[in-house]
Design a protein around this motif. Structure first.
Motif, mmCIF file in Angstrom:
data_model
loop_
_atom_site.group_PDB
_atom_site.id
_atom_site.type_symbol
_atom_site.label_atom_id
_atom_site.label_comp_id
_atom_site.label_asym_id
_atom_site.label_seq_id
_atom_site.Cartn_x
_atom_site.Cartn_y
_atom_site.Cartn_z
ATOM 1 N N LYS A 94 -40.473 67.869 -79.931
ATOM 2 C CA LYS A 94 -40.099 66.845 -78.924
ATOM 3 C C LYS A 94 -40.794 66.945 -77.592
ATOM 4 O O LYS A 94 -41.488 65.908 -77.145
ATOM 5 C CB LYS A 94 -38.698 66.957 -78.541
ATOM 6 N N LEU A 95 -41.361 68.225 -77.286
ATOM 7 C CA LEU A 95 -42.318 68.290 -76.328
ATOM 8 C C LEU A 95 -43.804 67.693 -76.645
ATOM 9 O O LEU A 95 -44.311 66.906 -75.716
ATOM 10 C CB LEU A 95 -42.613 69.721 -75.875
ATOM 11 N N ALA A 98 -43.123 63.743 -76.259
ATOM 12 C CA ALA A 98 -43.326 63.650 -74.845
ATOM 13 C C ALA A 98 -44.613 63.620 -74.169
ATOM 14 O O ALA A 98 -44.684 62.517 -73.165
ATOM 15 C CB ALA A 98 -42.205 64.295 -73.912
ATOM 16 N N ARG A 99 -45.563 64.046 -74.667
ATOM 17 C CA ARG A 99 -46.805 63.993 -74.080
ATOM 18 C C ARG A 99 -47.392 62.415 -74.184
ATOM 19 O O ARG A 99 -47.478 61.941 -75.156
ATOM 20 C CB ARG A 99 -47.870 65.087 -74.661
ATOM 21 N N GLY A 100 -47.701 61.992 -73.082
ATOM 22 C CA GLY A 100 -48.045 60.701 -72.804
ATOM 23 C C GLY A 100 -47.175 59.534 -73.043
ATOM 24 O O GLY A 100 -47.415 58.354 -72.994
ATOM 25 N N GLY A 197 -39.944 63.612 -65.366
ATOM 26 C CA GLY A 197 -40.466 63.722 -64.094
ATOM 27 C C GLY A 197 -41.923 64.615 -64.263
ATOM 28 O O GLY A 197 -42.258 65.251 -63.348
ATOM 29 N N THR A 198 -42.521 64.907 -65.733
ATOM 30 C CA THR A 198 -43.446 65.847 -65.750
ATOM 31 C C THR A 198 -44.851 64.951 -66.093
ATOM 32 O O THR A 198 -44.591 63.933 -66.648
ATOM 33 C CB THR A 198 -43.278 66.710 -67.079
ATOM 34 N N ILE A 203 -46.294 69.383 -69.462
ATOM 35 C CA ILE A 203 -45.959 69.413 -70.837
ATOM 36 C C ILE A 203 -46.942 70.311 -71.677
ATOM 37 O O ILE A 203 -46.416 71.158 -72.472
ATOM 38 C CB ILE A 203 -45.927 68.060 -71.489
ATOM 39 N N ASP A 204 -48.046 70.379 -71.164
ATOM 40 C CA ASP A 204 -48.818 71.486 -72.117
ATOM 41 C C ASP A 204 -48.650 72.823 -71.814
ATOM 42 O O ASP A 204 -48.744 73.727 -72.409
ATOM 43 C CB ASP A 204 -50.411 71.241 -71.684
#
Length: 293
Positions: A94-95, A98-100, A197-198, A203-204
């Motif tokens: 999921k992370l 979520a990137r981008g 809010g990241t 996220i990385d």
């Protein structure tokens, strides 16, 4: 020589008959009990050895019970750890997703992450067996390790030790479980990770830390798996050892039923012949006495 004072033939026949009766009683006892050494008077050396071996086997029975209990506990912890690994891996996916992603999509992804985090807490709290939970503990009050009784030899008890501090997922005490350890890159725990809010850089960092957590949990699962394998191997060995001791005791004290049955048949025939011999000896005496009537 025939004598009216002493019937030697009858005495001999009676002694033989008594001996046969005694042997028959011994044989019948062996057949009824299945033992040729039932008490110390039968064979003190074998009886003493067998008694000691039986005592050791009772101790092995207790060891088997302890291993069974330990196997249940470690299997429960191992199953829980594997389920937790799957949930953390899902969070990692999921992370990456979520990137981008947009703000709206991140909110939806976070809802899924929250569900997996709740699942991790549920797994930790429910991995309990016989009142013990190795994944969710309180390091302030609970022991840091457990010892599973694994053997008994020469009066000494052997154990298999499990370090609980390395497998704890959630710690209610002052310590941190594997899911509560703050990551160096993100400053967040697995249970506290959020993508709301990241930035992609944030996220990385979360991905870096969750990879670290996955590695630590994999090591914990490996340790539990090794302990589980060792307990299973010991259970199998103790069972075989107990059977071997039973066989050893049997070789010392058990009666050979085929042999005893054949002996009983022979003794019954001998008894019949002994009764006849005694009867003949008494008849001879009666014949001598009839000469004086």
């Amino acid at each position: 020589m025939a004598s009216i004072n002493t019937n030697a033939s009858a005495m001999t026949a009676l002694q033989t008959l008594n001996s046969i009766s005694k042997n028959m009683a011994t044989t019948q006892s062996r057949i009824s009990t299945g033992l040729r050494v039932a008490e110390a008077s039968d064979n003190s050396a074998y009886w003493s050895i067998a008694t000691s071996m039986k005592s050791d086997n009772k101790a092995l029975s207790a060891v088997q019970d302890a291993l069974g209990l330990g196997a249940g506990k470690i299997d429960t912890a191992y199953t829980g750890m594997n389920s937790a690994l799957e949930a953390v891996d899902e969070i990692k996916q999921k992370l990456i997703t979520a990137r981008g992603a947009s703000v709206e999509d991140k909110a939806k992804i976070q809802a899924e992450i929250d569900a997996y985090q709740d699942q991790l807490t549920a797994i930790s709290n429910s991995a309990s067996y016989a009142g013990d939970n190795w994944l969710s503990r309180n390091s302030d009050t609970d022991p840091t390790s457990v010892s599973v009784v694994s053997s008994f030899a020469d009066g000494a008890v052997g154990t298999i030790n499990i370090d609980l501090s390395t497998v704890t997922l959630v710690d209610a005490g002052a310590g941190n479980g594997l899911l509560e350890t703050v990551g160096a890159a993100s400053g967040s725990t697995v249970l506290g990770m959020t993508v709301v809010g990241t930035t992609d850089a944030d996220i990385d960092n979360l991905i870096t830390d969750i990879d670290t957590a996955l590695g630590t949990m994999a090591t914990a699962a490996s340790n539990l798996g090794a302990g589980k394998m060792r307990i299973d191997l010991q259970k199998d060995f103790v069972s075989k050892l107990s059977d071997a001791i039973d066989r050893g005791v049997g070789q010392l004290v058990d009666a050979d039923m085929n042999e005893e049955s054949a002996r009983l048949s022979a003794l019954q025939v001998q008894q019949q012949l002994g009764v006849q011999a005694l009867s003949i000896a008494n008849q001879n005496t009666q014949g001598i006495l009839s000469l004086f009537r």
